[in-house]
Design a protein around this motif. Structure first.
Motif, PDB file in Angstrom:
ATOM      1  N   THR A 212      14.220  -8.243   1.782  1.00 22.15           N
ATOM      2  CA  THR A 212      13.495  -7.617   2.896  1.00 22.15           C
ATOM      3  C   THR A 212      12.781  -8.639   3.770  1.00 22.15           C
ATOM      4  O   THR A 212      12.421  -8.330   4.913  1.00 22.15           O
TER       5      THR A 212
ATOM      6  N   TRP B  85      10.828   0.935  -0.436  1.00 21.48           N
ATOM      7  CA  TRP B  85      11.224   0.272   0.806  1.00 21.48           C
ATOM      8  C   TRP B  85      12.045   1.227   1.680  1.00 21.48           C
ATOM      9  O   TRP B  85      11.869   1.268   2.906  1.00 21.48           O
TER      10      TRP B  85
ATOM     11  N   GLY C 179       9.283   1.535   4.090  1.00 25.96           N
ATOM     12  CA  GLY C 179       9.363   0.168   4.591  1.00 25.96           C
ATOM     13  C   GLY C 179       9.783   0.087   6.025  1.00 25.96           C
ATOM     14  O   GLY C 179       9.645  -0.945   6.677  1.00 25.96           O
TER      15      GLY C 179
END
Length: 227
Positions: free
Chosen positions: A91, A223, A227
């Motif tokens: 990420t 996420w 996210g």
């Protein structure tokens, strides 16, 4: 032949008081490091000191519960390294300050930090479960985790341990997905801790490895959601 069972924590349990004292010590040292921007040397030194205290107490008191929690935490801390890789490389939201050496993509102090944190939270989860049952203990640890993590992440950024970027955050320091991941992590902790505390040492280690894998799973899930 009788087997040694973990002691049931109570108000007079010296090991329990030491665990609580290390939580207070970690809070103070992180606050001081945040005020001074001390960086990785402070994180490494405080982790080593707190870990030494916990190991010494487990040995001196011959406390099988605390010892099993340390084994559980160590296994989880090592198994958590792929979750760090996910944050740092996949990420690209997690950035560790340079220096101090690395274990894969994580600073050397991170597995120790996880070992300590899970030992501390694990003891609290055990204590709550013994008194209020598994369901209430799980809810309590989830609430505690949701409150502790923002504070810890703010201290970590101020202390120059690590910071986050390129994702939605509160206080410009704490990602929403990290908070969600920690709540989901806390949800599994009481059941795993109670099981680890009542089983042989290898089972405690295997459960720790399982929790480390769970950290990666909930990190990816959080996420995707936040996210």
């Amino acid at each position: 032949m009788q087997t040694s069972e973990p002691k049931r924590p109570n108000s007079s349990d010296r090991s329990g008081r030491v665990v609580l004292a290390t939580i207070a010590l970690a809070t103070v040292t992180n606050a001081v490091a945040g005020w001074t921007g001390a960086g990785w040397p402070a994180a490494t030194a405080s982790s080593l000191v707190i870990l030494a205290v916990l190991v010494a107490v487990a040995w001196r008191e011959q406390d099988p519960l605390l010892a099993r929690l340390l084994v559980f935490g160590l296994a989880a801390g090592l198994a958590e390294l792929p979750a760090d890789h996910f944050g740092v490389v996949t990420t690209q939201t997690l950035v560790y300050a340079p220096g101090g050496g690395r274990v894969w993509d994580s600073p050397l102090y991170m597995p120790l930090g996880w070992m300590i944190a899970l030992t501390q939270l694990g003891w609290l989860a055990w204590w709550l479960t013994e008194r209020f049952g598994l369901f209430r203990a799980t809810l309590g640890i989830m609430v505690l985790g949701s409150l502790m993590i923002p504070t810890y992440e703010l201290q970590a950024k101020a202390a120059n341990y690590w910071f986050y970027r390129n994702c939605p955050m509160i206080f410009e320091a704490v990602p929403y997905y990290v908070i969600l991941a920690e709540i989901l992590l806390s949800m599994a902790l009481p059941l795993m801790v109670v099981t680890a505390a009542r089983r042989p040492w290898p089972v405690s280690a295997l459960l720790g490895l399982g929790l480390g894998a769970w950290i990666l799973v909930v990190g990816k899930l959080a996420w995707q959601v936040a996210g």
